[in-house]
Design an enzyme around this catalytic site. Sequence first.
Site, mmCIF file in Angstrom:
data_model
loop_
_atom_site.group_PDB
_atom_site.id
_atom_site.type_symbol
_atom_site.label_atom_id
_atom_site.label_comp_id
_atom_site.label_asym_id
_atom_site.label_seq_id
_atom_site.Cartn_x
_atom_site.Cartn_y
_atom_site.Cartn_z
ATOM 1 N N HIS A 111 48.079 69.581 73.085
ATOM 2 C CA HIS A 111 48.434 69.447 71.670
ATOM 3 C C HIS A 111 48.156 68.010 71.250
ATOM 4 O O HIS A 111 47.658 67.211 72.065
ATOM 5 C CB HIS A 111 49.890 69.858 71.451
ATOM 6 C CG HIS A 111 50.863 69.175 72.380
ATOM 7 N ND1 HIS A 111 51.051 67.813 72.389
ATOM 8 C CD2 HIS A 111 51.668 69.664 73.359
ATOM 9 C CE1 HIS A 111 51.955 67.501 73.299
ATOM 10 N NE2 HIS A 111 52.331 68.609 73.921
ATOM 11 N N HIS B 143 49.037 65.097 73.650
ATOM 12 C CA HIS B 143 48.072 64.837 74.722
ATOM 13 C C HIS B 143 46.822 64.133 74.153
ATOM 14 O O HIS B 143 46.300 63.200 74.767
ATOM 15 C CB HIS B 143 47.607 66.147 75.360
ATOM 16 C CG HIS B 143 48.696 66.949 76.013
ATOM 17 N ND1 HIS B 143 49.118 68.149 75.519
ATOM 18 C CD2 HIS B 143 49.434 66.726 77.137
ATOM 19 C CE1 HIS B 143 50.067 68.645 76.297
ATOM 20 N NE2 HIS B 143 50.285 67.790 77.285
ATOM 21 N N LYS C 245 57.162 60.315 75.795
ATOM 22 C CA LYS C 245 57.919 61.565 75.643
ATOM 23 C C LYS C 245 58.681 61.888 76.936
ATOM 24 O O LYS C 245 59.832 62.291 76.914
ATOM 25 C CB LYS C 245 56.938 62.680 75.286
ATOM 26 C CG LYS C 245 57.371 64.085 75.595
ATOM 27 C CD LYS C 245 58.280 64.604 74.518
ATOM 28 C CE LYS C 245 58.849 65.978 74.749
ATOM 29 N NZ LYS C 245 58.489 66.734 75.901
#
Length: 289
Positions: free
Chosen positions: A38, A41, A155
């Site tokens: 997504h 990345h 993240k």
Amino acid sequence: MARRPQVAKTVTALRRQVACWRKAGETVALVPTMGALHEGHLSLVRLARRRADRVVVSIFINPAQFAPSEDFSTYPRTFAADVAMLAEEKADLVWAPATVAVMYPDGFATRIVPEGPAVAGLEDAVRPDFFKGVATVVAKLFIQVAPDIAVFGEKDYQQLRVVGRMVRDLDLPLKVVGAPTVREPDGLAMSSRNGYLTPDERAVAPTLYRVLTLCAQKIAQGRSIAAISAEGREAIERAGFVLDYIEARHAETLMPVKSIEDGPVRLLVAAKLGKTRLIDNVKVAPRSS
Ligand code: AMP
């Protein structure tokens, strides 16, 4: 149409290509992923693109980092779409081991057991073997690709710190670069697992980031970490999550902190919404920064 990156399926094919680049004096960046790519990345790939001549993206769903109760068999597998996205981002090579046995050959018997940030009582408290699996596969990826830099997302903040520590401890000759978390417009951190959320859960999910940022602001203003964490816990549970932790920690070591003065401080959270486990974290910015 963008040029499709090469796909290496064996260590030999991977090393042959990297050796060619090295011979030409080119630098190499690695972006490790488990696929189901997504924007989060892709932001890592773009950062890698800016920092090195060649970009390798690994796609390997690492069984060693999933507990038996976790989602290894159902983890999203979208290889063709992933390669198409990587073509758009001008990645040079996709390192996609053909089988699990390419990574873990018969008789595999060597594991990295990280300590320090890997045993801080955050993800490791809920997933006791997770960082052994991560550190082992990441060490292998570093040895296979031998990159100049490797890019990881903030993240997965504890993972970023575990990998950084491992690189320093083992004198691995590369630089670990952290990249900011990419979010949906409503604040939810992008994740390959967000697709598991039902529409109702998806509507509630951004609460996690909202509470996190609010708590971080209050802690930054000097309010008590213990009191604000308790407030955060209550707000997250009230929204319908089952909380694993909300913790203010030292941003480097991940050790507990009593006040903002012990910083730099990072606020980390993990909670389940229905069957989906979400994690997130933010910097606690002191008033002067
Ligand atoms: P994964 O495929 O989930 O193992 O993630 C591969 C890499 O992408 C890890 O370094 C993650 O931290 C990073 N990543 C995942 N989601 C995001 C995001 N929303 N923003 C930035 N990086 C991310």
